[in-house]
Enzyme design. Structure first.
Site, PDB file in Angstrom:
ATOM      1  N   GLU B 278      20.490   1.320 -48.823  1.00  0.00           N
ATOM      2  CA  GLU B 278      19.288   0.807 -48.169  1.00  0.00           C
ATOM      3  C   GLU B 278      19.023   1.547 -46.863  1.00  0.00           C
ATOM      4  OE1 GLU B 278      18.463  -3.458 -48.932  1.00  0.00           O
ATOM      5  OE2 GLU B 278      18.264  -3.569 -46.764  1.00  0.00           O
ATOM      6  N   GLU B 281      17.415   4.639 -47.804  1.00  0.00           N
ATOM      7  CA  GLU B 281      16.045   4.323 -48.208  1.00  0.00           C
ATOM      8  C   GLU B 281      15.164   4.121 -46.969  1.00  0.00           C
ATOM      9  OE1 GLU B 281      15.794   0.676 -50.406  1.00  0.00           O
ATOM     10  OE2 GLU B 281      13.971   1.261 -51.464  1.00  0.00           O
ATOM     11  N   CYS B 298      18.282  -8.268 -50.874  1.00  0.00           N
ATOM     12  CA  CYS B 298      19.575  -8.873 -51.193  1.00  0.00           C
ATOM     13  C   CYS B 298      19.419 -10.287 -51.699  1.00  0.00           C
ATOM     14  CB  CYS B 298      20.464  -8.951 -49.949  1.00  0.00           C
ATOM     15  SG  CYS B 298      20.651  -7.383 -49.137  1.00  0.00           S
ATOM     16  N   SER B 318      12.900  -3.305 -50.894  1.00  0.00           N
ATOM     17  CA  SER B 318      13.877  -2.253 -51.141  1.00  0.00           C
ATOM     18  C   SER B 318      14.179  -2.227 -52.633  1.00  0.00           C
ATOM     19  CB  SER B 318      15.156  -2.557 -50.357  1.00  0.00           C
ATOM     20  OG  SER B 318      16.222  -1.822 -50.891  1.00  0.00           O
ATOM     21  N   LYS B 357      21.242 -16.743 -57.376  1.00  0.00           N
ATOM     22  CA  LYS B 357      22.015 -15.638 -57.955  1.00  0.00           C
ATOM     23  C   LYS B 357      22.235 -15.851 -59.447  1.00  0.00           C
ATOM     24  CE  LYS B 357      22.834 -13.132 -54.204  1.00  0.00           C
ATOM     25  NZ  LYS B 357      22.281 -11.775 -54.090  1.00  0.00           N
ATOM     26  N   GLU B 360      19.215 -14.530 -60.898  1.00  0.00           N
ATOM     27  CA  GLU B 360      19.201 -13.079 -60.700  1.00  0.00           C
ATOM     28  C   GLU B 360      20.085 -12.364 -61.731  1.00  0.00           C
ATOM     29  OE1 GLU B 360      19.804 -10.199 -56.830  1.00  0.00           O
ATOM     30  OE2 GLU B 360      21.464 -11.484 -57.386  1.00  0.00           O
ATOM     31  N   GLU B 365      16.322  -6.521 -65.760  1.00  0.00           N
ATOM     32  CA  GLU B 365      16.320  -5.281 -64.979  1.00  0.00           C
ATOM     33  C   GLU B 365      17.689  -4.989 -64.376  1.00  0.00           C
ATOM     34  OE1 GLU B 365      13.801  -7.920 -65.279  1.00  0.00           O
ATOM     35  OE2 GLU B 365      13.830  -7.948 -63.110  1.00  0.00           O
ATOM     36  N   CYS B 503      22.721 -16.964 -45.988  1.00  0.00           N
ATOM     37  CA  CYS B 503      23.460 -17.397 -47.170  1.00  0.00           C
ATOM     38  C   CYS B 503      24.468 -18.495 -46.862  1.00  0.00           C
ATOM     39  CB  CYS B 503      24.199 -16.212 -47.774  1.00  0.00           C
ATOM     40  SG  CYS B 503      23.118 -14.808 -48.022  1.00  0.00           S
TER      41      CYS B 503
END
Lengths: 625, 578, 167
Positions: B278, B281, B298, B318, B357, B360, B365, B503
């Site tokens: 990142e 990036e 994230c 990102s 999560k 996710e 993907e 988190c």
């Protein structure tokens, strides 16, 4: 721009018209001009009064007697039972249940030749061969019309007529000659208490809001009349909408608000339409807007339609509904007068309360306070309904007895049946009995008896009414209308209803009765808003005054009034049955059998007690046992 | 400060003006039970459990602002009867399968009922909606247990501005519902799980995968690899009675080994890897000036939030996979190759503070060669449940260390668990990469702390500036996004974490009752644990992590290179606003 | 989503849909600047479509910037709003106290029997929807019901078949 002087000019012009709409005692021959007033309230409109207005105009025109009579569609006369109602001034002749086909004769006989049309004249006005004017009848003579003023004498869609009837004079008076504090004081001293249910002193409420130092404040007129069986607010909006508009502007001046809202039931199309029309007219005359009466006072009113939620009669729920949310109450404090609509100070008054205001301003606090009892001033409008001869709307001074209203004004119980109970206060109120008939009607007496004034529904019940079923009916209503927010109301009313259901099905126990009483008390004590806090009243008052009926359902599994389906059955009287087979053919479950021309029999196991056989039998052979 | 005098249960007390009766009573050690009240989230006064007697009236104390001279009674027969009736009524409409309920023992209704000595429920009758919605991979809803307190609605709407659920219907038929009663999986829910954290009962819970993980462990053909997110280690101990924010990293690793996992890795390593990618990036985008601000990716709750609500800004996210997904991808490629295990024989389990999560890890993907990067996600709570089920005496475990190659991590990795952590970790690396100089102080304290939106301009050597915004809580994120859309704000770099504080307060963390939430600063306590772990690390910058350097040297090549793009980067989907 | 509304229909239906949509858009324009616009707009949608179609609510949601869960919450709270289409004729039997005391329940039951639908139900041929309604305020005509705009008063259950034949 309309100034006070312009209003005077309008008043003078329209006054002549209004002068004719009075009972003068002239002899029929001497009458030159008649005013034919046709009730345009919802009740009479439902029974086609609009067609009557058209027919009257058509006939008058075809006879060419436009110079002898005018036709005016007015607000409600009150005696809905007899609708459509037509009153002819200046004699005060009262026609009831008029049909379109009667019109040619009414026009020709009465308007052209001066002889009232016998067939539709209200029986009560016929006495010893003479015709009384309607104000002398039992229904009208004890009434005092303040809130219902103009209902029946002016065309509510013509602002000039309202102005001619002293309309907007009070608004002019407060802006020109009084300080806001004086207005608040006048209303306070009049002793006027909220007509929507709570009975809080109106002036005091205004004072709270007036004291708030905020630039934005609101006036809300609560026209979300929700009590089943009450329709006075609707009738006022239909018959005298400008009085409400004027009162809201006065309230705005008194507390320092420039914006008002009328929150009105969407189920009241006529009221909404007349209100909108009245608002347009008032704006056109600059009685609303940025420069009221040229004084620089700013006030306008928007209409918001309710959407079918009884709980929105509660102040905070109503506010949230206007804000665009679910109508769920929030705790008080903070009271709306301090923190209301969009968190700004807001007063909410009901329609009937507001309708009193212009008269209080014009005639003074002392005048108003001289009517009624010590703690309940003025008059109250009641919607008489149920098992009573004269169903309709009455306005009576506070302090009158239940007996006077039910038996004198209401004409007593129809069909020779016996009076059993009167329910006041709608779903929040309670049922009172024979022994209370001589009690006076005022806020505190009704509350002390376990009922309440509420918004003024008054439902009369006779011996055929089952009081357990009545309690069940009201509770079913409040359970259905509970917003579902707080525990006691959401689940408590459901559990209470289930207990009542158990009893009406003959499955209850005496312990259930105690449980109902204690649960009722808890719901009253701990519910968030007035809906829950009063929901158990019909249950508590019926248990209190009609305990024996509950006990009969429980211990004998009998419904004394023959209403509760589970506890009754249908039988065919073999003596009376002619064997026509109609009941058998209509029975949806084929529970009735027999041979033609011989008595039929109902098979109890398959009968669902729908009552169709009872309804269709032409020989009264089907009995409820 | 203005004060007023009131009397509670005969005790005169002077309190600050504006205080509620509930707070004032607490100050006198008078505990008033509550159920629907959750400070800052729900003030509906609907449960009626906290009523007190003021004059003749019973009023809910949770929102009642005390006034001068107020006489309050909290323990009269009238008060007790009212509270008991309300709780009994709730219980009469509640699925009382308490013995097998996921909230058995931590249920607020249960504890209020116990406190009020309710030994029988006097009322019986029809129960309201019994509908269960198990469609979401992250969150389960069970209307039969719902008490309609509205705390979840406050969390989802007021706090997060997700508005996936709300009140619908009315009266006894009122339910908490998605729009049109759709399955949660088809709604705009972003799976953050804050509704679960707010729920006082078992009406909302995570979609458990404990059985799936036990099955994987029991399968001899599988190598089961576990990794743990930074925030888990500062909360897991709470499930075993330790103080809030206790750091239990070593015990956690020991427990995971005893549960039977073959390898215990640290997601902090994945975090370091994320910073490498990142950070690169960010430098690239700063160079080209395109798609700024770069928004962190994230947080899967935040990502789905953007997909639903700001689909035209997807290019700003990102393209980096989140740390545990990167780590999963490395396990199934680099590690598999190194150990000579077929990737399909590896099961990757992530222990996360987060319910999103779970969603996710199921995204198509986020896979490679037909295999998901991560197979199962367990929350902190589920891990605790497994430890309890296995009979492990957690509090007395000896500390153990993570396995390599993904066991070594920098301090930058661990601070990912708290708001500002990703930004700070990125800045530590970006600074050094651009300047070639060593940072003197590694702490960027300006991006730390619990303020909802933190804006900073970080000056790099050579005069280049990075305009950063650090946001936590989606309500704050929405505000900022709308400001960016209107052109009122512009940044180069934006860190967003969906949950307040980051988190550490994720939807998979240990649940505390409303009173604890109100009286203990849970966010701060757990954040303290996170930052102390950072300070304890010798290496505090991601690019200095030798295992990271080795990974690039042996396998990935350079950050942002071809292989990275294949394994560590992803793309996003436009989702419906409705 | 809005596009789908205007596609796939015949020309006349399309024109009809456009006209309806225009009314909704006009209402949105009229109320969007005021606070609390949702309920007035929902009234207009209910008025134009006879119920609240989901696709139209999506337009409302975008225009007023209100989450759909909130709109759904409001729509399902108020009995005046319906989320499902109704029959051509809506029979509203007044269940106010005055009507109840005078036999409204028997009237409602009779409709239910004759139409073979429960209360709140719509007949298979979509001709009638049967509803129990709050007090219509025509207590003088109790028991009373409305079908469309027309009011029927002072009824007994035996009147039911004849009333139904009128439609």
């Amino acid at each position: 721009m309309k100034l006070l002087t312009d209003l005077d000019a309008i008043r003078t012009l329209a006054k002549g018209r209004l002068d004719n709409r009075r009972i003068t005692g002239q002899t029929p021959e001497s009458i030159q001009y008649r005013s034919v007033m046709v009730c345009g309230g919802t009740g009479c409109t439902s029974s086609d009064s609009n067609a009557i207005v058209d027919a009257l105009n058509r006939e008058i025109e075809s006879l060419g007697i436009q110079n002898k009579a005018e036709v005016v569609r007015t607000g409600c006369f009150g005696l809905c039972e007899l609708g459509p109602v037509v009153i002819v001034y200046p004699e005060g002749i009262f026609y009831s249940r008029v049909e379109v086909k009667d019109i040619p004769e009414i026009v020709e006989q009465h308007l052209l030749y001066g002889t009232p049309y016998e067939k539709r004249i209200y029986e009560q006005t016929k006495k010893d061969g003479e015709l009384l004017n309607f104000e002398e009848t039992d229904f009208y003579k004890k009434q005092v019309r303040i809130a219902l003023r103009n209902c029946g004498t002016i065309d509510p869609e013509v602002i000039d007529e309202y102005i001619a009837s002293d309309g907007y004079t009070a608004l002019g008076k407060v802006i020109m000659t009084m300080t806001p504090g004086q207005v608040v004081d006048t209303v306070k001293r009049s002793g006027l208490r909220g007509r929507g249910g709570g009975g809080f002193n109106t002036g005091l409420k205004w004072e709270f809001a007036a004291k708030q130092e905020k630039t934005q404040k609101f006036i809300i007129c609560n026209a979300d009349e929700g009590d089943p069986g009450a329709f006075m607010d609707r009738s006022i909006l239909e018959g005298n909408p400008h009085a409400v508009i004027e009162a809201m502007a006065i309230a705005g001046y008194a507390i320092g608000a420039s914006q008002g809202f009328v929150y009105v039931r969407a189920e009241y199309p006529i009221a909404v339409q007349r209100l909108m029309k009245a608002l347009d007219q008032a704006r056109k005359y600059e009685l609303l807007g940025d420069n009221v009466l040229g004084t620089g006072f700013k006030f306008d009113i928007d209409v918001r339609l309710g959407a079918g939620a009884f709980v929105c009669g509660e102040e905070t729920a109503l506010i949230h509904s206007i804000e665009g949310f679910r109508g769920m109450p929030t705790p008080k404090p903070p009271f709306p007068a301090v923190q209301g609509l969009w968190n700004e100070p807001t007063i909410i008054n009901n329609v009937e309360t507001l309708a009193n205001i212009p008269q209080i301003i014009l005639n003074g606090a002392d005048w108003y306070a001289s009517i009624g009892t010590e703690k309940s001033k003025g008059t109250k409008v009641f919607a008489l309904g149920g098992k009573v001869v004269n169903t309709g709307l009455v306005e009576v001074p506070m302090g009158i007895t239940l007996r006077e209203v039910i038996f004198e004004i209401g004409g007593g119980i129809p069909n020779g049946k016996k009076f059993k109970a009167v329910q006041t206060g709608g779903p929040s109120g309670g049922c009172l009995t024979e022994e209370h008939l001589d009690c006076t009607i005022d806020f505190d007496t009704l509350t002390s008896l376990g009922s309440m004034m509420g918004s003024g529904g008054m439902i009369i019940m006779d011996e055929d009414t089952c009081m357990v079923d009545v309690a069940r009916f009201y509770l079913d209503f409040t359970r259905d209308e509970s917003c579902g927010k707080c525990t006691p109301c959401r689940i408590g009313t459901k559990r209470l209803l289930e207990l009542l259901d158990k009893i009406t099905e003959g499955k209850g126990t005496l312990a259930d009765l105690d449980k109902m009483e204690s649960l009722s008390l808890q719901i009253k004590n701990s519910s968030l808003c007035a809906l829950g806090q009063t929901a158990p009243n019909p249950v508590l008052s019926t248990i209190k005054y009609f305990r024996d009926e509950y006990v009969a359902h429980i211990t004998e599994q009998k419904c004394p009034a023959g209403v509760c389906k589970s506890l009754i059955s249908y039988e065919i009287d073999a003596q009376l049955c002619k064997g026509c087979s109609l009941c058998a053919r209509k029975c949806p479950t084929d529970a009735i059998s027999g041979k033609p021309k011989e008595p039929y029999v109902i098979e109890k196991a398959t009968c669902i007690k729908c009552g169709v056989c009872f309804d269709v039998c032409k020989f009264k052979a089907v009995m409820i046992v | 400060m203005k004060t007023i005098n009131i009397t509670i249960d005969g005790i005169d007390t002077e309190i600050p003006k504006g205080m509620t009766v509930l707070e004032a009573a607490r100050g006198l050690d008078i505990q008033i039970p509550t159920l629907c009240y959750l400070q800052g989230v729900n003030h509906s006064t609907s449960c009626r459990v906290c009523v007190v007697e003021v004059g003749p009236r019973l009023i809910a104390s949770c929102t009642l602002i005390a006034e001068e001279g107020m006489q309050i009674r909290t323990n009269t027969k009238k008060v007790r009867d009212a509270r008991r009736t309300s709780v009994e009524l709730l219980l009469s409409d509640h699925e009382r399968e308490c013995l097998s309920c996921s909230r058995g023992g931590s249920c607020e209704l249960q504890s209020v009922s116990n406190d009020l000595n309710i030994r029988q429920v006097s009322y019986v009758g029809e129960k309201s909606s019994q509908e269960k919605d198990y469609t979401s991979p992250a969150i389960l809803r069970d209307a039969a247990k719902c008490i309609l307190c509205g705390r979840c609605v406050g969390a989802c709407g007021t706090l997060q501005t997700v508005h996936a659920i709300g009140f619908a219907g009315r009266g006894f038929d009122t339910v908490i519902s998605t729009a049109f009663g759709r399955p949660l999986a088809e709604s705009t829910c972003i799976n953050c799980g804050q509704c679960i954290m707010a729920c006082p009962v078992g009406a909302l819970s995570e979609h458990e995968n404990i059985g799936d993980v036990w099955n994987a462990i029991a399968n001899p053909a599988k190598t089961v690899v576990v990794q743990t997110a930074p925030a888990v280690r500062v909360a897991l101990g709470e499930e075993f009675g330790m103080p809030i924010g206790s750091r239990v990293t070593g015990k956690m690793v020991a427990a995971l080994r005893r549960l039977g996992f073959d390898k215990v890795f640290d997601t902090n390593f994945g975090a370091d890897l994320t910073i490498m990618e990142e950070g690169t990036e960010l430098l690239n985008r700063l160079g080209s000036g395109q798609n700024l601000p770069l928004m962190t990716s994230c947080c899967p709750g935040w990502v789905k939030f953007v997909e639903h609500n700001f689909p035209n800004m997807l290019d700003h996210l990102s393209t980096c996979k989140s740390p545990h997904e990167m780590e999963g991808a490395m396990v199934k490629s680099y590690f598999a190759k190194k150990e000579g295990i077929a990737p399909e024989d590896i099961v990757v389990v992530s222990i996360m503070p987060c319910t999103a999560k779970k969603f996710e890890s199921g995204r198509d993907e986020l896979s490679g060669g037909g295999l998901s990067d991560v197979d199962w996600v367990l929350t902190t709570r589920e891990l605790a449940a497994m430890i309890k089920e296995a009979g492990i005496d957690f509090a007395n475990l000896k500390d153990e260390a993570f396995d390599n190659p993904f066991g070594e991590a920098s301090g930058a990795g661990v601070i990912f668990g708290a708001t500002g952590g990703v930004a700070e970790a990125a800045l530590r690396t970006v600074f050094e990469l651009t300047s070639g100089q060593e940072l003197e102080t590694v702490e960027y304290t300006a991006v730390r702390g619990m303020e909802g939106i933190k804006e900073n301009v970080i000056e790099l050597p050579g005069g280049k500036e990075i305009r950063t915004a650090v946001v936590h809580g989606l309500g704050n994120a929405r505000k900022l996004m709308e400001a960016i859309e209107r052109g009122e704000k512009s940044y180069d770099f934006m860190e967003v974490m969906a949950c307040a504080g980051g988190c550490i307060t994720g939807g998979g963390q240990p649940i505390h009752d409303a009173r604890t939430v109100e009286t203990v600063n849970i966010k701060a306590e757990r954040a303290k644990g996170i930052y102390s772990e950072d300070e304890a690390q010798e290496i505090r910058k991601s690019h200095k992590n030798p295992q990271i350097q080795k990974l690039y040297a042996e396998f990935l090549g350079s950050p942002g290179g071809h292989k990275s793009h294949e394994l560590l980067h992803t793309h996003y989907l436009v989702r419906s606003r409705f | 989503m809005e596009e789908q509304l205007t596609s796939g229909c015949g020309a006349t239906a399309e024109a009809d849909i456009d006209e309806k949509l225009e009314k909704i858009e006009a209402a949105i324009e009229q109320f969007r600047s005021i606070k609390g616009a949702l309920i007035p707009v929902l009234h207009e949608v209910q008025d134009v479509y006879g119920y609240l179609p989901e696709k139209i609510l999506q337009i409302v949601s975008r225009a007023l910037n209100l989450p759909m869960s909130e709109i759904y919450g409001v729509a399902s709270f108020y009995h005046f709003f319906s989320l499902t289409p109704k029959g051509d004729n809506i029979i509203r039997v007044c269940m106010g106290t005055a009507c109840y005391i005078k036999g409204a329940q028997a009237l409602l039951d009779r409709f239910s029997t004759e139409l073979k639908v429960p209360v709140q139900g719509t007949t298979e041929d979509n001709k009638f929807t049967l509803e129990a309604t709050r007090c219509l305020g025509a207590c003088g005509l109790a028991p009373v019901l409305t079908i469309g705009e027309k009011v029927h008063g002072r009824l007994v259950p035996n009147n039911v078949p004849k009333i139904l034949k009128e439609y």
